[in-house]
Design an enzyme around this catalytic site. Structure first.
Site, PDB file in Angstrom:
ATOM      1  N   TYR A  51       2.303 -27.209   6.813  1.00  0.00           N
ATOM      2  CA  TYR A  51       3.394 -28.043   6.302  1.00  0.00           C
ATOM      3  C   TYR A  51       4.398 -27.292   5.438  1.00  0.00           C
ATOM      4  O   TYR A  51       5.494 -27.789   5.178  1.00  0.00           O
ATOM      5  CB  TYR A  51       2.854 -29.251   5.552  1.00  0.00           C
ATOM      6  CG  TYR A  51       2.185 -28.937   4.224  1.00  0.00           C
ATOM      7  CD1 TYR A  51       2.938 -28.714   3.077  1.00  0.00           C
ATOM      8  CD2 TYR A  51       0.800 -28.881   4.125  1.00  0.00           C
ATOM      9  CE1 TYR A  51       2.329 -28.431   1.860  1.00  0.00           C
ATOM     10  CE2 TYR A  51       0.192 -28.612   2.914  1.00  0.00           C
ATOM     11  CZ  TYR A  51       0.953 -28.382   1.783  1.00  0.00           C
ATOM     12  OH  TYR A  51       0.349 -28.098   0.590  1.00  0.00           O
TER      13      TYR A  51
ATOM     14  N   TYR B  96       9.324 -31.940  -5.344  1.00  0.00           N
ATOM     15  CA  TYR B  96       8.355 -30.881  -5.660  1.00  0.00           C
ATOM     16  C   TYR B  96       8.841 -30.034  -6.831  1.00  0.00           C
ATOM     17  O   TYR B  96      10.026 -29.718  -6.936  1.00  0.00           O
ATOM     18  CB  TYR B  96       8.135 -29.976  -4.440  1.00  0.00           C
ATOM     19  CG  TYR B  96       7.263 -28.782  -4.725  1.00  0.00           C
ATOM     20  CD1 TYR B  96       5.895 -28.935  -4.901  1.00  0.00           C
ATOM     21  CD2 TYR B  96       7.808 -27.510  -4.851  1.00  0.00           C
ATOM     22  CE1 TYR B  96       5.085 -27.852  -5.186  1.00  0.00           C
ATOM     23  CE2 TYR B  96       7.009 -26.418  -5.145  1.00  0.00           C
ATOM     24  CZ  TYR B  96       5.648 -26.599  -5.305  1.00  0.00           C
ATOM     25  OH  TYR B  96       4.852 -25.509  -5.596  1.00  0.00           O
TER      26      TYR B  96
ATOM     27  N   HIS C   2      13.303  -8.037   9.561  1.00  0.00           N
ATOM     28  CA  HIS C   2      12.483  -7.798  10.743  1.00  0.00           C
ATOM     29  C   HIS C   2      11.017  -7.929  10.331  1.00  0.00           C
ATOM     30  O   HIS C   2      10.206  -7.037  10.586  1.00  0.00           O
ATOM     31  CB  HIS C   2      12.763  -6.414  11.329  1.00  0.00           C
ATOM     32  CG  HIS C   2      14.156  -6.241  11.803  1.00  0.00           C
ATOM     33  ND1 HIS C   2      14.626  -5.045  12.309  1.00  0.00           N
ATOM     34  CD2 HIS C   2      15.216  -7.089  11.853  1.00  0.00           C
ATOM     35  CE1 HIS C   2      15.902  -5.168  12.645  1.00  0.00           C
ATOM     36  NE2 HIS C   2      16.280  -6.405  12.382  1.00  0.00           N
TER      37      HIS C   2
ATOM     38  N   GLU D 104      25.464  -6.293  10.906  1.00  0.00           N
ATOM     39  CA  GLU D 104      25.289  -7.725  11.122  1.00  0.00           C
ATOM     40  C   GLU D 104      26.211  -8.573  10.247  1.00  0.00           C
ATOM     41  O   GLU D 104      25.945  -9.751  10.007  1.00  0.00           O
ATOM     42  CB  GLU D 104      23.830  -8.125  10.847  1.00  0.00           C
ATOM     43  CG  GLU D 104      22.811  -7.455  11.738  1.00  0.00           C
ATOM     44  CD  GLU D 104      22.891  -7.881  13.195  1.00  0.00           C
ATOM     45  OE1 GLU D 104      23.857  -8.577  13.581  1.00  0.00           O
ATOM     46  OE2 GLU D 104      21.977  -7.517  13.957  1.00  0.00           O
TER      47      GLU D 104
ATOM     48  N   HIS E 135      18.357 -11.460   6.166  1.00  0.00           N
ATOM     49  CA  HIS E 135      17.925 -11.129   7.524  1.00  0.00           C
ATOM     50  C   HIS E 135      16.862 -10.045   7.431  1.00  0.00           C
ATOM     51  O   HIS E 135      17.042  -9.040   6.742  1.00  0.00           O
ATOM     52  CB  HIS E 135      19.113 -10.634   8.352  1.00  0.00           C
ATOM     53  CG  HIS E 135      18.719  -9.962   9.634  1.00  0.00           C
ATOM     54  ND1 HIS E 135      17.756 -10.464  10.482  1.00  0.00           N
ATOM     55  CD2 HIS E 135      19.151  -8.806  10.213  1.00  0.00           C
ATOM     56  CE1 HIS E 135      17.632  -9.666  11.526  1.00  0.00           C
ATOM     57  NE2 HIS E 135      18.456  -8.651  11.383  1.00  0.00           N
TER      58      HIS E 135
ATOM     59  N   SER F 103      25.260  -0.306   5.688  1.00  0.00           N
ATOM     60  CA  SER F 103      24.530   0.076   6.891  1.00  0.00           C
ATOM     61  C   SER F 103      23.758   1.373   6.677  1.00  0.00           C
ATOM     62  O   SER F 103      24.320   2.381   6.233  1.00  0.00           O
ATOM     63  CB  SER F 103      25.509   0.253   8.057  1.00  0.00           C
ATOM     64  OG  SER F 103      24.848   0.692   9.220  1.00  0.00           O
ATOM     65  N   GLY F 104      22.463   1.334   6.996  1.00  0.00           N
ATOM     66  CA  GLY F 104      21.677   2.552   7.117  1.00  0.00           C
ATOM     67  C   GLY F 104      21.332   3.303   5.854  1.00  0.00           C
ATOM     68  O   GLY F 104      20.888   4.451   5.932  1.00  0.00           O
TER      69      GLY F 104
ATOM     70  N   HIS G   2      14.147  -9.686  18.108  1.00  0.00           N
ATOM     71  CA  HIS G   2      14.938  -9.102  17.033  1.00  0.00           C
ATOM     72  C   HIS G   2      14.285  -9.322  15.670  1.00  0.00           C
ATOM     73  O   HIS G   2      13.802  -8.390  15.052  1.00  0.00           O
ATOM     74  CB  HIS G   2      16.350  -9.707  17.074  1.00  0.00           C
ATOM     75  CG  HIS G   2      17.312  -9.089  16.122  1.00  0.00           C
ATOM     76  ND1 HIS G   2      18.686  -9.194  16.282  1.00  0.00           N
ATOM     77  CD2 HIS G   2      17.148  -8.378  14.980  1.00  0.00           C
ATOM     78  CE1 HIS G   2      19.292  -8.548  15.285  1.00  0.00           C
ATOM     79  NE2 HIS G   2      18.379  -8.064  14.482  1.00  0.00           N
TER      80      HIS G   2
ATOM     81  N   SER H 107      26.880  -3.500   6.692  1.00  0.00           N
ATOM     82  CA  SER H 107      25.850  -3.814   7.676  1.00  0.00           C
ATOM     83  C   SER H 107      26.480  -4.213   9.000  1.00  0.00           C
ATOM     84  O   SER H 107      27.480  -4.938   9.041  1.00  0.00           O
ATOM     85  CB  SER H 107      24.977  -4.965   7.169  1.00  0.00           C
ATOM     86  OG  SER H 107      24.177  -5.479   8.216  1.00  0.00           O
TER      87      SER H 107
END
Length: 228
Positions: free
Chosen positions: A116, A213, A97, A76, A95, A45-46, A160, A74
């Site tokens: 697509y 692919y 932002h 989260e 995750h 975290s941070g 978020h 974290s």
């Protein structure tokens, strides 16, 4: 150091979060799940990504207990654990932002099949999780509930950001990159007109095409999608 190689990889991809433009500052987080131990390693975290070392990465169980590491994980971590608890194929979570995914999430607009390439997520529409305060059990529970109702490899989170998973960190990161590119295309299309969204039938055909692919799987060089 427990899960040393995994922790090194999280440091590397944390820097790529910044260099790719998926996030800025200390926003966002990355985790990798190790099925042999049942633990996940997650970014701290941070701490700025450029200053994060493998020793800063925290190893946790999926119940939220720290197993190894001196840093605060974290906030989260519960959100990340939700993926590993709900999706048996999940091995990594990214995750971020990122600007355009976050813009759509703040406007209450789902990420649709304007292009697509969204087939990287495995679905035609990436769903949006209702808003809950970041880092809370309520957000983690809402994410897990949403995962139960979709095959999507990514989610938007209202007001978020976005979150993606894959069977490797490379794939999770590629899905995140795809989502951000598709979100930018959708936003730009909305700026000039009403986007021409591909139908579920058209996307089902694309998703089927995606299965072949890139290079053959037996050569050990599986495609990570257009943006991986």
């Amino acid at each position: 150091m427990l899960l040393e190689e995994i922790r090194k990889k999280i440091v590397d991809y944390g820097n790529q979060l910044i260099s790719s433009g998926l996030t800025i500052g200390t926003a966002g987080n990355i985790s990798i799940y190790d099925p042999e131990t049942g633990y996940m390693a997650i970014s701290p975290s941070g701490i700025p990504y450029a200053q994060t070392t493998p020793e800063d990465v925290v190893v946790m169980d999926l119940q939220g207990n720290v197993v190894d590491g001196k840093r605060k994980p974290s906030s989260e971590n519960g959100l990340h654990a939700a993926f590993y608890l709900e999706k048996p194929d999940a091995r990594a979570v990214v995750h971020a932002h990122s600007m355009y995914c976050t813009t759509l999430a703040c406007a209450g607009v789902d990420l649709k099949a304007t292009h697509y390439a969204i087939a990287d997520t495995g679905v035609a529409t990436v769903p949006t999780v209702p808003y809950f305060t970041y880092g809370t059990p309520e957000l983690a529970a809402a994410v897990r509930e949403c995962l139960r109702g979709t095959d999507s490899k990514a989610l938007l989170m209202a007001n978020h950001g976005m979150v993606a998973y894959g069977d490797s960190l490379e794939k999770a990161f590629a899905v995140a990159m795809t989502c951000e590119w598709c979100a930018q295309v959708e936003w730009r299309a909305m700026a000039i007109s009403t986007p021409n969204v591909l139908s579920d039938e058209q996307m089902a055909e694309v998703i089927e095409h995606y299965k072949t692919y890139g290079q053959a799987k037996e050569d050990g060089k599986k495609s990570q999608g257009y943006f991986g």
